[in-house]
Design a protein around this motif. Structure first.
Motif, short mmCIF file in Angstrom:
data_model
loop_
_atom_site.label_atom_id
_atom_site.label_comp_id
_atom_site.label_asym_id
_atom_site.label_seq_id
_atom_site.Cartn_x
_atom_site.Cartn_y
_atom_site.Cartn_z
N CYS A 404 -4.55 6.38 -9.61
CA CYS A 404 -3.34 5.62 -9.30
C CYS A 404 -3.50 4.77 -8.05
O CYS A 404 -2.52 4.46 -7.37
N LEU A 406 -4.93 5.36 -5.16
CA LEU A 406 -5.05 5.98 -3.83
C LEU A 406 -6.47 6.50 -3.65
O LEU A 406 -7.36 6.11 -4.40
N SER A 410 -5.78 10.06 0.99
CA SER A 410 -4.31 10.01 0.98
C SER A 410 -3.72 11.40 0.78
O SER A 410 -2.51 11.57 0.83
N THR A 428 -1.52 9.26 8.14
CA THR A 428 -2.34 8.25 7.48
C THR A 428 -3.34 7.62 8.43
O THR A 428 -4.17 6.82 8.02
N ILE A 439 -0.75 1.41 1.43
CA ILE A 439 -0.21 1.92 0.16
C ILE A 439 0.27 3.35 0.37
O ILE A 439 1.36 3.73 -0.06
N THR A 440 -0.56 4.16 1.04
CA THR A 440 -0.18 5.55 1.26
C THR A 440 1.12 5.63 2.05
O THR A 440 2.00 6.43 1.73
N VAL A 443 4.14 4.85 -0.27
CA VAL A 443 4.56 5.80 -1.30
C VAL A 443 4.81 7.22 -0.77
O VAL A 443 5.45 8.02 -1.45
N ALA A 491 5.72 7.49 -7.39
CA ALA A 491 4.68 7.21 -6.38
C ALA A 491 3.39 6.75 -7.06
O ALA A 491 2.75 5.79 -6.62
N SER A 495 1.95 3.02 -6.44
CA SER A 495 0.66 2.81 -5.79
C SER A 495 -0.31 2.13 -6.74
O SER A 495 -1.13 1.31 -6.32
N MET A 498 0.75 -1.53 -6.55
CA MET A 498 0.45 -2.14 -5.24
C MET A 498 -1.05 -2.32 -5.03
O MET A 498 -1.49 -3.31 -4.47
N SER A 499 -1.86 -1.35 -5.51
CA SER A 499 -3.29 -1.44 -5.28
C SER A 499 -3.91 -2.58 -6.08
O SER A 499 -5.04 -2.98 -5.82
#
Lengths: 807, 76
Positions: A404, A406, A410, A428, A439-440, A443, A491, A495, A498-499
């Motif tokens: 996903c 991450l 994360s 983080t 990203i971490t 979410v 989440a 993620s 977003m990634s």
């Protein structure tokens, strides 16, 4: 390198500056803590989000010499392609312009991993400051049969001192301090072997002599040459202009004639030099001995057993966090409620009293209520980190997290966020890749934190039927589990998106050391916990307090004079009514007491003492029956006394009810009440009336505030018991609109509220922490915005779905 | 000669070189993947990725994508 270190003159007031650096996992932080103790200050390096920790120490009993110690972020190399990586070389070279040039550098090397430590050390020596080498974990190295010749090593690095230490037991720390002081007082005349090839040396000399005025160190020029398009090059071109770039490119071309690729010129020279020195000072055979850690890892990193142990560790950890933190949180709550009550008696009623008790004391209390959980969570995390298990946990889950978008790194932040997103976001910092880190951060607040639980608890208790399936599964429990799952799924999806869009990780790697297991020390764990709790209180706390006061003001003002007068009148009427009834009863009582026989004069007192124990109208008749049986001859006296007590109880209850009504009336007519009514249309599609909308707005500082706000709106008071709130919510009807007369709270509404609270970012502390950790309000607002929008959307879908099928 | 990601857990070998000159290669060099150095492929994570490799005295985790950059001469 000629004279690397020259004596400088200092004003008597300025402490000497010492910087401490080393590889990650070399025990740098442990040694830093051992040297400075609690004399630490945490700040951020300007422009980046890396923590800057400084400390103080002194050497000598009489006339102690003062030193400041700067903790440089752990690194394998001074090479820097990102602003975060550039901190190490920049801090060691004295920052912009070199004003903060350290007087000495302490370089920590893990003695069990000397060769890699030497790689960094040879880069650091190029800075040209005096260096003290601390060979850490020397005991472990000796046990593994690694013999290091300290004298020879010292000669190989130009005569700088080499100090063996055992950081976690404090051995060698005193000598390390003394050698540092001695080195600064009398810098040796040092000449180091040049180990770069002629092409590189020529370019270095050319640049250094041409830009003589700038006083850059050789280490900085090496970064300018080798980190193509890196921050050092950018700064150099910015300062020296375009001609400098041409010169630099000519130099690089010359090096490329000998070396391909360019960076091989540096890495080969450093690796070769490190191996040379290593081979001449150490004798070992790595593979002949199986390390203890490796034996343990056969089980802890086993493909089936490993994940199982990890899961068990997590479950136990949260079990402990929740059960241990609960009594402390209750204690803090009781203390602050008591304090607010006590302060209220000292001040006249009015806005000032309300500001102090409800705004300030309430706000501070709600900030401090976070601390037990955060502290206990950090104790666990510090122990897991210091023991070396955290890198293994990241190793185990990396592949799964990568699905996903991450990474294994994360894991700790996400895990912490189940207790509270604030420490999760703070954790983080260990993620080097900026995009992955962001990203971490984005979410982590979606994990179901403990502040959501009171909201879920009340909604589920009120509207989800208690139904069992197969004897073990319960519908209420299933809904709660689904809400946890909802956070995880959202989440994962967010993620994933977003990634692949706004936060594309550029060079996301999972290159990290899996350190050998170590026993964590109490001191190191406590210092870590203390620093993190302190930074939470200072950073998040102050802003949460400010937001709480703003919210207080919005729900206190405007104070309607008419309402005050009306309620004062009602109170007077009420008092008068009870007073007249009481006077009648008391006259009768006096009459009866006069007629009591001599030996029973105390009877009246005994009976009323017994009655005074009763607080609840409902249980009073039971006691009366018993008293009548005890004193059969005095039926009338017992009746009269019971009647008096009943009057008293009813009077107090009526006054309380009146107070709650007044608080509700004020809240409804406050700015917040008006705001709630104004935004009601926006929340109608979610099935919410203006009171729910308003309570949601008021719970911006923290989700759980919605319970107290609903209690106040429904005239039950802010500390309404959950049972009475549940009953009240079941009775509330729509006052206007098409659904007039129908209940406001249905299963569909309860679900839409819970789904909204599962996804939204109604937590001032989280928003502020995101701002602190990303060094920008933009990302804080972005996180709040996307989460609120998503929460609204999902709540809308859930409500329409369930309302549509008749719930 | 083969690449690190093509080896079997438990296998040993010697680093020969790299397939590119990216910052990742550079980081691998810094962490000890130096040509001529012997390595020991310890184990895989539960989902086969990442993997743990012993290089000199230290154990490192790396993903298969990163391991594919390292050319290795396996031991018999």
């Amino acid at each position: 390198m000629g004279r690397a270190a020259t004596a400088r003159t200092y004003s008597a007031t300025r402490p000497y500056r010492v910087a401490i650096c080393g590889n990650p996992n070399s025990g740098k932080t442990t040694i830093f803590n051992a040297i400075t103790g609690l004399n630490q200050k945490v700040a951020n390096y300007p422009g980046v989000t890396v923590e800057k920790v400084t400390g103080r120490f002194s050497v000598g009993k009489e006339n102690p010499q003062q030193f400041t110690l700067l903790d440089v972020p752990g690194t394998y190399s001074l090479a820097a392609f990102t602003p975060d990586e550039y901190i190490a070389i920049s801090a060691l070279s004295g920052g912009p312009g070199g004003q903060q040039m350290p007087d000495a550098i302490i370089c920590i090397i893990d003695a069990t991993n000397l060769e890699r430590g030497l790689y960094l050390l040879f880069q650091i020596l190029e800075i040209g400051r005096p260096v003290v080498v601390a060979l850490n974990m020397i005991d472990l190295a000796q046990r593994r049969g690694i013999q290091i010749d300290f004298e020879k090593l010292s000669r190989a690095i130009g005569g700088f001192p080499v100090v063996p230490v055992v950081g976690n037991r404090g051995q060698g720390i005193e000598r390390l301090k003394q050698e540092t002081a001695k080195l600064i007082a009398t810098p040796p005349d040092i000449s180091l072997n040049r180990f770069y090839d002629d092409a590189t040396e020529n370019v270095l000399t050319e640049l250094q002599s041409y830009f003589d005025q700038a006083h850059r160190t050789r280490a900085e020029y090496l970064r300018i040459i080798f980190d193509v398009n890196g921050p050092a090059e950018a700064k150099f071109v910015r300062e020296e202009g375009h001609e400098a770039r041409n010169m630099l490119e000519r130099g690089r071309t010359a090096i490329r004639k000998v070396w391909s690729p360019l960076s091989a010129a540096e890495t080969t020279a450093l690796t070769r030099r490190a191996a040379e020195v290593f081979n001449s000072t150490v004798i070992i055979d790595h593979f002949s001995q199986r390390m203890l850690s490796d034996k343990v890892d056969r089980y802890l990193l086993h493909r089936l057993l490993g994940p199982l142990v990890l899961l068990l560790t997590m479950v136990l950890m949260f079990q402990f966090i929740f059960s241990w933190a609960q009594p402390f949180m209750e204690m803090i709550d009781v203390m602050f409620t008591g304090l607010a009550g006590w302060v209220a008696t000292l001040m006249p009623e009015g806005p000032m009293q309300s500001l102090i008790t409800d705004g300030v004391i309430g706000g501070v209390g709600s900030v401090l209520a976070f601390i037990p959980q955060i502290a206990i969570l950090f104790i666990f995390i510090a122990i897991l980190e210091d023991s070396g298990y955290m890198s293994r946990a990241a190793f185990l889950v990396d592949r799964m997290f990568r699905w996903c978008g991450l990474s294994g790194k994360s894991f700790i932040p996400m895990l912490s966020s189940f207790a509270c997103a604030v420490p999760g976001i703070m954790a983080t910092r260990t993620i080097e890749d900026r995009n992955l880190r962001f990203i971490t951060i984005m979410v982590a607040p979606l994990m179901t934190c403990s502040a959501r639980l009171p909201v879920y608890a009340i909604m589920i208790a009120a509207f989800v039927p208690y139904k069992s399936y197969f004897g073990v599964l319960n519908l209420q429990g299933i809904v709660l589990a689904l809400l946890y799952l909802l956070g995880l799924v959202v989440a994962a999806v967010v993620s994933f998106v977003m990634s692949r869009t706004i936060f594309r990780a550029e060079r996301d790697t999972f290159l990290m050391e899996i350190p050998s297991y170590k026993l964590p020390t109490v001191k190191s764990v406590l210092i870590k916990v203390l620093n993190r709790v302190k930074s939470f209180v200072v950073r998040a706390g102050t802003i949460i307090l400010a937001i709480t006061i703003i919210i207080w003001a919005l729900s206190y003002y405007p104070r309607s004079r008419a309402v005050e007068v009306e309620f004062a009148r009602q109170e007077t009427t009420l008092q008068a009514r009870y007073d007249s009834a009481r006077m009648v009863a008391q006259a009768k009582l006096a009459e009866l007491e006069r007629n009591l026989p001599e030996d029973e004069v105390n009877l009246s007192g005994a009976v009323s003492d017994a009655l005074a124990q009763i607080e609840d109208e409902v249980v009073l008749p039971e006691l009366k029956v018993q008293l009548l049986a005890d004193y059969p001859a005095h039926e009338e006296l017992v009746e009269t006394l019971s009647g008096l007590r009943l009057l008293q109880i009813r009077r107090e209850a009526s006054l309380r009810e009146l107070d709650n009504k007044r608080a509700g009336q004020h809240l409804r007519s406050s700015y917040f009440g008006r705001l709630g009514r104004a935004v009601e249309p926006a929340f109608l599609p979610l099935g919410w009336d203006w009171k729910i909308a308003m309570a949601t707005l008021a719970s911006f500082p923290a989700r759980e505030v919605i319970i107290a706000t609903l209690g106040t709106i429904y005239n039950l008071g802010a500390d309404a018991k959950s049972v009475s709130l549940v009953n009240k919510m079941r009775q509330v009807k729509w006052e206007n609109g098409p659904k007039t007369g129908k209940p406001v709270f249905t299963l569909a509404v309860a679900l839409s509220i819970m789904v909204f609270f599962a996804i939204c970012c109604q937590c001032g502390a989280t928003v502020v922490t995101i701002k602190q950790e990303t060094a920008s309000w933009y990302y804080a607002v972005f996180a709040f915005g996307y989460m609120t929008a998503l929460a609204y959307l999902l709540a809308l879908v859930v409500y329409q779905l369930f309302a549509g099928i008749g719930f | 000669m083969t690449y690190l990601d093509k080896m079997m857990p438990g296998q040993r070998g010697t680093v020969v070189g790299f397939t590119d000159d990216s910052p990742v290669t550079r980081r691998l060099l810094e962490l000890g993947f130096v040509p001529g150095r012997s390595i020991n492929y310890l184990r895989n994570a539960p989902l086969r990725d990442p993997m743990e490799v012993q290089v000199g005295p230290s154990c490192l985790s790396l993903r298969r994508a990163e391991a594919a950059l390292v050319a290795v001469e396996p031991e018999d």
